[in-house]
Design a protein around this motif. Sequence first.
Motif, PDB file in Angstrom:
ATOM      1  N   ILE A   1       0.872  -1.179   0.000  1.00 43.93           N
ATOM      2  CA  ILE A   1       0.000   0.000   0.000  1.00 43.93           C
ATOM      3  C   ILE A   1       0.905   1.223   0.000  1.00 43.93           C
ATOM      4  O   ILE A   1       1.599   1.485   0.985  1.00 43.93           O
ATOM      5  N   ASN A   2       0.918   1.966  -1.083  1.00 40.61           N
ATOM      6  CA  ASN A   2       1.841   3.102  -1.192  1.00 40.61           C
ATOM      7  C   ASN A   2       1.235   4.222  -2.052  1.00 40.61           C
ATOM      8  O   ASN A   2       1.057   4.063  -3.257  1.00 40.61           O
ATOM      9  N   PRO A   3       0.881   5.359  -1.390  1.00 40.56           N
ATOM     10  CA  PRO A   3       0.959   5.624   0.048  1.00 40.56           C
ATOM     11  C   PRO A   3      -0.318   5.157   0.754  1.00 40.56           C
ATOM     12  O   PRO A   3      -1.339   4.928   0.121  1.00 40.56           O
ATOM     13  N   ALA A   4      -0.237   5.051   2.081  1.00 38.18           N
ATOM     14  CA  ALA A   4      -1.397   4.646   2.868  1.00 38.18           C
ATOM     15  C   ALA A   4      -2.267   5.856   3.203  1.00 38.18           C
ATOM     16  O   ALA A   4      -1.753   6.935   3.523  1.00 38.18           O
ATOM     17  N   HIS A   5      -3.587   5.675   3.109  1.00 38.51           N
ATOM     18  CA  HIS A   5      -4.542   6.726   3.455  1.00 38.51           C
ATOM     19  C   HIS A   5      -5.437   6.232   4.595  1.00 38.51           C
ATOM     20  O   HIS A   5      -5.484   5.027   4.896  1.00 38.51           O
ATOM     21  N   LYS A   6      -6.130   7.172   5.215  1.00 36.42           N
ATOM     22  CA  LYS A   6      -7.040   6.811   6.302  1.00 36.42           C
ATOM     23  C   LYS A   6      -8.052   5.766   5.863  1.00 36.42           C
ATOM     24  O   LYS A   6      -8.415   4.868   6.626  1.00 36.42           O
ATOM     25  N   ARG A   7      -8.495   5.856   4.607  1.00 31.00           N
ATOM     26  CA  ARG A   7      -9.502   4.911   4.106  1.00 31.00           C
ATOM     27  C   ARG A   7      -8.961   3.482   3.996  1.00 31.00           C
ATOM     28  O   ARG A   7      -9.731   2.538   3.830  1.00 31.00           O
ATOM     29  N   ASP A   8      -7.643   3.345   4.075  1.00 30.56           N
ATOM     30  CA  ASP A   8      -7.036   2.015   3.968  1.00 30.56           C
ATOM     31  C   ASP A   8      -7.080   1.242   5.280  1.00 30.56           C
ATOM     32  O   ASP A   8      -6.689   0.069   5.320  1.00 30.56           O
ATOM     33  N   SER A   9      -7.530   1.861   6.347  1.00 29.79           N
ATOM     34  CA  SER A   9      -7.656   1.153   7.623  1.00 29.79           C
ATOM     35  C   SER A   9      -8.671   0.016   7.499  1.00 29.79           C
ATOM     36  O   SER A   9      -9.658   0.123   6.770  1.00 29.79           O
ATOM     37  N   GLY A  10      -8.411  -1.071   8.193  1.00 37.09           N
ATOM     38  CA  GLY A  10      -9.346  -2.195   8.180  1.00 37.09           C
ATOM     39  C   GLY A  10      -8.635  -3.533   8.245  1.00 37.09           C
ATOM     40  O   GLY A  10      -7.425  -3.609   8.485  1.00 37.09           O
ATOM     41  N   ASN A  11      -9.402  -4.601   8.036  1.00 33.48           N
ATOM     42  CA  ASN A  11      -8.878  -5.971   8.089  1.00 33.48           C
ATOM     43  C   ASN A  11      -8.388  -6.408   6.713  1.00 33.48           C
ATOM     44  O   ASN A  11      -9.114  -6.311   5.721  1.00 33.48           O
ATOM     45  N   TYR A  12      -7.166  -6.932   6.671  1.00 36.84           N
ATOM     46  CA  TYR A  12      -6.599  -7.493   5.448  1.00 36.84           C
ATOM     47  C   TYR A  12      -6.308  -8.973   5.693  1.00 36.84           C
ATOM     48  O   TYR A  12      -5.659  -9.321   6.685  1.00 36.84           O
ATOM     49  N   THR A  13      -6.776  -9.813   4.806  1.00 31.15           N
ATOM     50  CA  THR A  13      -6.634 -11.255   4.980  1.00 31.15           C
ATOM     51  C   THR A  13      -5.774 -11.841   3.877  1.00 31.15           C
ATOM     52  O   THR A  13      -6.024 -11.607   2.686  1.00 31.15           O
ATOM     53  N   CYS A  14      -4.765 -12.593   4.288  1.00 32.64           N
ATOM     54  CA  CYS A  14      -3.908 -13.350   3.373  1.00 32.64           C
ATOM     55  C   CYS A  14      -4.492 -14.755   3.266  1.00 32.64           C
ATOM     56  O   CYS A  14      -4.636 -15.453   4.274  1.00 32.64           O
ATOM     57  N   SER A  15      -4.832 -15.177   2.050  1.00 29.80           N
ATOM     58  CA  SER A  15      -5.511 -16.462   1.851  1.00 29.80           C
ATOM     59  C   SER A  15      -4.785 -17.296   0.790  1.00 29.80           C
ATOM     60  O   SER A  15      -5.077 -17.179  -0.400  1.00 29.80           O
ATOM     61  N   PRO A  16      -3.839 -18.152   1.205  1.00 29.82           N
ATOM     62  CA  PRO A  16      -3.113 -18.997   0.245  1.00 29.82           C
ATOM     63  C   PRO A  16      -3.980 -20.154  -0.243  1.00 29.82           C
ATOM     64  O   PRO A  16      -4.976 -20.536   0.393  1.00 29.82           O
ATOM     65  N   SER A  17      -3.579 -20.744  -1.360  1.00 23.21           N
ATOM     66  CA  SER A  17      -4.340 -21.856  -1.938  1.00 23.21           C
ATOM     67  C   SER A  17      -4.191 -23.138  -1.135  1.00 23.21           C
ATOM     68  O   SER A  17      -5.075 -23.998  -1.173  1.00 23.21           O
ATOM     69  N   SER A  18      -3.105 -23.272  -0.369  1.00 28.11           N
ATOM     70  CA  SER A  18      -2.809 -24.556   0.263  1.00 28.11           C
ATOM     71  C   SER A  18      -2.751 -24.514   1.785  1.00 28.11           C
ATOM     72  O   SER A  18      -2.346 -25.489   2.409  1.00 28.11           O
ATOM     73  N   SER A  19      -3.135 -23.404   2.396  1.00 24.32           N
ATOM     74  CA  SER A  19      -3.086 -23.314   3.858  1.00 24.32           C
ATOM     75  C   SER A  19      -4.151 -22.345   4.359  1.00 24.32           C
ATOM     76  O   SER A  19      -4.825 -21.678   3.575  1.00 24.32           O
ATOM     77  N   GLU A  20      -4.280 -22.283   5.672  1.00 25.82           N
ATOM     78  CA  GLU A  20      -5.320 -21.466   6.287  1.00 25.82           C
ATOM     79  C   GLU A  20      -5.077 -19.970   6.062  1.00 25.82           C
ATOM     80  O   GLU A  20      -3.939 -19.518   5.949  1.00 25.82           O
TER      81      GLU A  20
END
Length: 286
Positions: free
Chosen positions: A223-242
């Motif tokens: 994220i470049n640059p980060a803004h206030k609207r970028d606040s929140g939950n980000y989830t990393c979801s791989p194909s082979s793991s949780e």
Amino acid sequence: MLSEVGQCLIVLMLLFNTDANPTESRPGDEVEAHTGPYLSDHEITNVTTQVGTHAYLPCKLTLPGQLQVKQLGNKSVSWVRVRDDHILSVDRMTFIADERFQSHYVESTSVWTLQIKYVQARDAGVYECQVSTEPKISAQVHLNVVVPRTELVGDAVRYVKAGSKVILRCLVRGALEPPSYIMWFYGTQQIYQDNKRGLKIQMEREFLDPEMGNHTTVGSLIINPAHKRDSGNYTCSPSSSEAITIMLHVINGEYSASAITSASSRGKYSDLIAAAIIISVAMFKT
């Protein structure tokens, strides 16, 4: 679970396919003519696969002397899950409701193989193939299931200044094969490479773990640059793991993470004082 009638049918099938006088196999018999099961010199007892892939368990039957049974003729081959003695198949007929299990015969190798599709962690364990001879000939295959794990690089809660460059990273460790993809989500919405917010997704630094001998892959969200609207939950979801989630707080330049932490601590302390005052007043009135 099979009904009693189904179990009886299986027993009858095995009995009818059993010779009254089976041919005994001895080391060295391979150079002679054979009319029944005999032995060769190969054995596989361990199979390792990764969760989500397909497993193939070969029925390479052996007797003392590490010799493999061949030329089964009309003998039935059945597969049994050892942990609960559940009959999975007899020849090509399946006796379990789970459609992931199938038994196949490969003519080119003369080997019966149990296929388990989309392997799950609970599938790990011992499986036994049996031939309907008297005495019974059987072999066990140990299925080991590797389960990759997802880890965060850094804290699960992040505080960053507005306008700064932010890189969120997750690791996929312990995989026999690298993940085919790593998806990122903002809340419940998937982040695509061509997005209006200008976020970038990378899979990088794939390497073998020298201790475990398997793959480690890094997934990054930039994220470049980060803004206030970028606040929140980000989830990393791989194909082979949780999947794993990071909570991102984008704050104004005059604030810092330490200020927010101390403010949070003061808030908790003030709450305790207020609660103590209320209790004291209530006790005084009584």
